[in-house]
Design an enzyme around this catalytic site. Structure first.
Site, mmCIF file in Angstrom:
data_model
loop_
_atom_site.group_PDB
_atom_site.id
_atom_site.type_symbol
_atom_site.label_atom_id
_atom_site.label_comp_id
_atom_site.label_asym_id
_atom_site.label_seq_id
_atom_site.Cartn_x
_atom_site.Cartn_y
_atom_site.Cartn_z
ATOM 1 C CD GLU A 15 -2.789 -1.171 2.443
ATOM 2 O OE1 GLU A 15 -3.602 -0.249 2.597
ATOM 3 O OE2 GLU A 15 -2.640 -2.098 3.265
ATOM 4 C CB SER A 144 -5.845 -1.134 0.468
ATOM 5 O OG SER A 144 -5.656 0.020 1.223
ATOM 6 C CE1 TYR A 211 -7.058 4.217 -0.691
ATOM 7 C CE2 TYR A 211 -6.672 1.983 -1.463
ATOM 8 C CZ TYR A 211 -6.858 2.881 -0.439
ATOM 9 O OH TYR A 211 -6.870 2.432 0.858
ATOM 10 C CG ASP A 252 -14.193 -1.444 5.549
ATOM 11 O OD1 ASP A 252 -14.596 -0.263 5.592
ATOM 12 O OD2 ASP A 252 -13.060 -1.766 5.162
ATOM 13 C CG ASN A 271 -9.806 -0.500 7.384
ATOM 14 O OD1 ASN A 271 -9.102 -1.197 6.690
ATOM 15 N ND2 ASN A 271 -11.136 -0.525 7.311
ATOM 16 N N GLY A 275 -7.514 5.485 5.295
ATOM 17 C CA GLY A 275 -6.941 6.289 4.230
ATOM 18 C C GLY A 275 -7.280 7.761 4.392
#
Length: 308
Positions: A15, A144, A211, A252, A271, A275
């Site tokens: 990542e 990710s 992304y 998630d 997470n 991000g």
């Protein structure tokens, strides 16, 4: 005197590009918020990173690393050793969250809803289906959606996936949950909102969807039964606390509404280093709650500490 913040970004995981994007956003936001910012593009030379953190010594380290070595407790242990306060979760919570099998054990113990799964070897996956189809194949220690594949009925890629596996010896196989992809950001003791994620062209929310510009659409707040919305917020906050997270996290979930609403919620993962790129979900939810991106990054700096 301005607080001195060193931003760690880049790293050596799969990542890296995501982290570089997050780091660039964070550097600009912290400068706008009035901090004295020193960036460190983290590579393979750990001694060089330690030296850069030692002279001059920052007041706070902003950890904008993602994936292995940055999100799994490794850099957290180094920063604990150096006695430097840092953003996001500590060593223990980071290591737990990054290990999907360990995290699911914690979630089950806390009474949180998770999907049936098995952890298998490459040889076991090559030989036979570990679970009834459809099922999801994913690395135990990546983020990710790196390395994630859904195997439907009639898909003959299982043996090829096993033979070409490059994400460690253990493979998680998880029962596929139909329905919608949701995410919930958490800041401290507050769940922010529920976002419904619609991946481009109806695909699952993979690395490209996360992304690439236009790779997915975010419905915020998610349009769903009010009781299910409240339950998603509760699950995210409970998962954050069950792992011992601090600062910000993002949970998630899958929402199986195929039989109508309210549907069934399943926790996928937490997470601990959400991000912070231009397409990322946590900043979008913070903005929905009235917090700008510089204010979000400043809040993270103020929450920074070291230790468990």
């Amino acid at each position: 005197m301005k607080k001195r913040v060193t931003v760690l970004y880049g790293g050596r995981s799969a990542e890296r590009e995501v982290s570089l994007s997050s780091g660039r956003q964070v550097i600009a936001a912290l400068q706008e918020a009035g901090f004295a910012v020193s960036p460190i593009d983290v590579g393979d030379d750990l001694a060089a990173v330690i030296q850069a953190l030692s002279d001059p010594r920052p007041d706070v380290v902003f950890n904008a690393l993602h994936g292995r070595f940055g999100e799994d407790g490794c850099i957290q242990g180094v920063l604990d050793w150096l006695g430097l306060p840092y953003t996001h979760s500590g060593l223990r919570a980071s290591a737990l969250a990054m290990d999907k099998a360990a995290a699911k054990a914690v979630f089950r113990a806390a009474g949180l809803p998770v999907a049936e799964d098995r952890v298998v070897t490459r040889a076991e996956l090559e030989a036979a289906d570990p679970l009834p189809r459809p099922f999801v194949v994913k690395p135990v220690n990546e983020g990710s959606s790196v390395g994630v594949t859904i195997l439907q009925e009639g898909d003959n890629r299982r043996a090829d996936i096993a033979r070409g596996w490059t994400h460690g010896d253990a493979i998680m196989v998880e029962r596929f949950i139909p329905g919608r992809e949701l995410t919930v950001g958490v800041m401290g003791d507050r769940a922010l909102a529920v976002t419904d994620i619609l991946a481009d062209a109806g695909q699952f929310y993979d690395y490209e969807s996360k992304y690439a510009a236009g790779g997915s659409r975010h419905i915020l707040p998610a349009r769903m039964a009010p009781e299910a919305y409240a339950q998603a917020m509760d699950i995210a906050l409970r998962a954050h606390h069950a792992l011992g997270c601090r600062g910000a996290s993002r949970t998630d979930l899958r929402y199986d509404d195929t039989q109508g609403e309210p549907g069934r919620l399943i926790l996928l993962e937490v997470n601990t280093q959400p991000g912070l790129t231009p397409t990322s979900l946590l900043p979008e939810q913070a903005a929905h709650c009235g917090m700008s991106f510089p204010a979000l990054c400043a809040w993270m700096v103020e929450q920074a500490r070291h230790g468990a």
